[in-house]
Design a protein around this motif. Structure first.
Motif, short mmCIF file in Angstrom:
data_model
loop_
_atom_site.label_atom_id
_atom_site.label_comp_id
_atom_site.label_asym_id
_atom_site.label_seq_id
_atom_site.Cartn_x
_atom_site.Cartn_y
_atom_site.Cartn_z
N LYS A 128 -47.75 19.64 -12.08
CA LYS A 128 -48.15 18.54 -11.21
C LYS A 128 -49.17 18.96 -10.17
O LYS A 128 -49.14 20.08 -9.68
CB LYS A 128 -46.94 17.96 -10.50
CG LYS A 128 -45.97 17.27 -11.43
CD LYS A 128 -44.89 16.59 -10.65
CE LYS A 128 -43.94 15.88 -11.61
NZ LYS A 128 -42.93 15.14 -10.91
N ASN A 129 -50.04 18.02 -9.82
CA ASN A 129 -50.91 18.13 -8.65
C ASN A 129 -51.79 19.37 -8.63
O ASN A 129 -51.88 20.05 -7.61
CB ASN A 129 -50.09 18.02 -7.37
CG ASN A 129 -49.30 16.72 -7.32
OD1 ASN A 129 -49.74 15.71 -7.84
ND2 ASN A 129 -48.14 16.77 -6.72
N VAL A 130 -52.42 19.66 -9.76
CA VAL A 130 -53.40 20.72 -9.80
C VAL A 130 -54.73 20.10 -9.38
O VAL A 130 -55.24 19.21 -10.06
CB VAL A 130 -53.53 21.33 -11.22
CG1 VAL A 130 -54.62 22.37 -11.27
CG2 VAL A 130 -52.19 21.91 -11.67
N PRO A 131 -55.30 20.51 -8.23
CA PRO A 131 -56.57 19.91 -7.81
C PRO A 131 -57.69 20.34 -8.77
O PRO A 131 -57.77 21.51 -9.14
CB PRO A 131 -56.80 20.46 -6.41
CG PRO A 131 -55.74 21.47 -6.15
CD PRO A 131 -54.79 21.47 -7.29
N VAL A 132 -58.52 19.38 -9.17
CA VAL A 132 -59.65 19.65 -10.07
C VAL A 132 -60.89 18.94 -9.55
O VAL A 132 -60.81 18.07 -8.69
CB VAL A 132 -59.34 19.23 -11.53
CG1 VAL A 132 -58.20 20.05 -12.12
CG2 VAL A 132 -59.04 17.75 -11.62
N GLY A 184 -63.42 19.94 -7.71
CA GLY A 184 -63.67 20.12 -6.29
C GLY A 184 -62.64 19.45 -5.41
O GLY A 184 -62.92 19.15 -4.25
N GLY A 185 -61.45 19.18 -5.95
CA GLY A 185 -60.40 18.53 -5.17
C GLY A 185 -60.49 17.01 -5.16
O GLY A 185 -59.67 16.35 -4.53
N ARG A 186 -61.47 16.44 -5.87
CA ARG A 186 -61.61 14.98 -5.90
C ARG A 186 -60.55 14.30 -6.77
O ARG A 186 -60.30 13.11 -6.66
CB ARG A 186 -63.00 14.59 -6.42
CG ARG A 186 -64.13 14.99 -5.49
CD ARG A 186 -65.47 14.41 -5.94
NE ARG A 186 -65.69 14.44 -7.36
CZ ARG A 186 -66.30 15.45 -8.02
NH1 ARG A 186 -66.72 16.51 -7.36
NH2 ARG A 186 -66.50 15.37 -9.32
N HIS A 187 -59.95 15.08 -7.70
CA HIS A 187 -58.94 14.54 -8.62
C HIS A 187 -57.77 15.50 -8.68
O HIS A 187 -57.90 16.68 -8.35
CB HIS A 187 -59.52 14.38 -10.04
CG HIS A 187 -60.66 13.41 -10.10
ND1 HIS A 187 -60.47 12.07 -10.35
CD2 HIS A 187 -61.99 13.58 -9.96
CE1 HIS A 187 -61.65 11.46 -10.35
NE2 HIS A 187 -62.58 12.36 -10.10
N GLU A 188 -56.63 14.98 -9.15
CA GLU A 188 -55.47 15.81 -9.42
C GLU A 188 -55.14 15.70 -10.90
O GLU A 188 -55.14 14.61 -11.46
CB GLU A 188 -54.27 15.39 -8.58
CG GLU A 188 -54.42 15.76 -7.13
CD GLU A 188 -53.18 15.43 -6.32
OE1 GLU A 188 -53.09 15.93 -5.20
OE2 GLU A 188 -52.32 14.67 -6.80
N LEU A 189 -54.84 16.84 -11.49
CA LEU A 189 -54.50 16.92 -12.91
C LEU A 189 -53.00 17.10 -13.05
O LEU A 189 -52.40 17.93 -12.37
CB LEU A 189 -55.21 18.12 -13.54
CG LEU A 189 -54.76 18.51 -14.95
CD1 LEU A 189 -55.24 17.47 -15.96
CD2 LEU A 189 -55.31 19.88 -15.31
N THR A 190 -52.39 16.31 -13.93
CA THR A 190 -51.00 16.49 -14.31
C THR A 190 -50.96 16.70 -15.82
O THR A 190 -51.48 15.88 -16.58
CB THR A 190 -50.14 15.25 -13.96
OG1 THR A 190 -50.23 15.03 -12.56
CG2 THR A 190 -48.70 15.45 -14.35
N VAL A 191 -50.39 17.82 -16.26
CA VAL A 191 -50.19 18.06 -17.68
C VAL A 191 -48.92 17.32 -18.07
O VAL A 191 -47.84 17.59 -17.55
CB VAL A 191 -50.09 19.56 -18.00
CG1 VAL A 191 -49.72 19.78 -19.45
CG2 VAL A 191 -51.41 20.26 -17.66
N GLU A 192 -49.07 16.35 -18.95
CA GLU A 192 -47.96 15.49 -19.37
C GLU A 192 -47.17 16.06 -20.53
O GLU A 192 -46.01 15.72 -20.71
CB GLU A 192 -48.48 14.10 -19.75
CG GLU A 192 -49.08 13.34 -18.58
CD GLU A 192 -48.02 12.82 -17.64
OE1 GLU A 192 -46.89 12.54 -18.08
OE2 GLU A 192 -48.32 12.69 -16.44
N THR A 199 -55.82 11.74 -11.61
CA THR A 199 -55.73 10.74 -10.55
C THR A 199 -56.66 11.13 -9.43
O THR A 199 -56.62 12.30 -9.00
CB THR A 199 -54.28 10.67 -10.02
OG1 THR A 199 -53.39 10.49 -11.13
CG2 THR A 199 -54.10 9.56 -9.02
N PRO A 200 -57.49 10.26 -8.91
CA PRO A 200 -57.79 8.90 -9.39
C PRO A 200 -58.48 8.95 -10.74
O PRO A 200 -58.86 10.02 -11.21
CB PRO A 200 -58.72 8.35 -8.29
CG PRO A 200 -59.38 9.55 -7.72
CD PRO A 200 -58.36 10.65 -7.78
N PRO A 201 -58.67 7.79 -11.36
CA PRO A 201 -59.28 7.78 -12.70
C PRO A 201 -60.70 8.31 -12.69
O PRO A 201 -61.40 8.24 -11.68
CB PRO A 201 -59.24 6.30 -13.10
CG PRO A 201 -59.13 5.55 -11.82
CD PRO A 201 -58.40 6.44 -10.86
#
Length: 129
Positions: free
Chosen positions: A5-9, A11-19, A35-37
């Motif tokens: 959860k909540n891996v910033p990607v 430049g920190g504009r999005h968060e990645l969650t591996v589902e 997130t965001p899309p």
């Protein structure tokens, strides 16, 4: 598999969650949410973006614990039902080799100016599910 959860990607504009992660004899697949899309428009012939945000390209490669390499075999993504995230999956081929016990997936994101890679390791074999 527990979600990452909540891996910033980007430049920190999005968060990645591996589902999720799955492996078959044909391929291995990583399911994710951002997130965001992500922006949905590719640049036009003049290099302009409809929503003035760069299109994001994603690629996946992998290597297992005995050194076998796996190459990107494509994927798909799109907005979630409520539009609050981008949901997608990416695959590598071939499926895992019999002697491999774990695999490290390298997810690369590129937005036209910044490229970054994030790595995730998953077990393989009968206990991988």
């Amino acid at each position: 598999m527990s979600r990452v959860k909540n891996v910033p990607v980007l430049g920190g504009r999005h968060e990645l969650t591996v589902e999720g992660f799955s492996a078959t004899t044909e391929h291995m697949e990583l399911s994710y949410r951002l997130t965001p899309p992500l922006p949905q428009s590719e640049p036009d012939e003049n290099g302009e973006y409809g929503d003035h945000q760069p299109y994001v390209f994603l690629a996946l490669e992998a290597v297992d614990d005995v050194g076998n390499e796996y190459l990107d075999s494509g994927g798909a993504f799109g907005p979630s039902a409520d539009g609050s995230t981008t949901e997608g999956s990416l695959s590598v081929q071939p499926g895992p080799y019999a002697d491999a016990r774990s695999v490290t997936l390298h997810l690369t994101l590129f937005d036209g100016t910044r490229e970054e890679t994030h790595s995730f390791t998953f077990p393989l074999g009968p206990t991988a599910e």
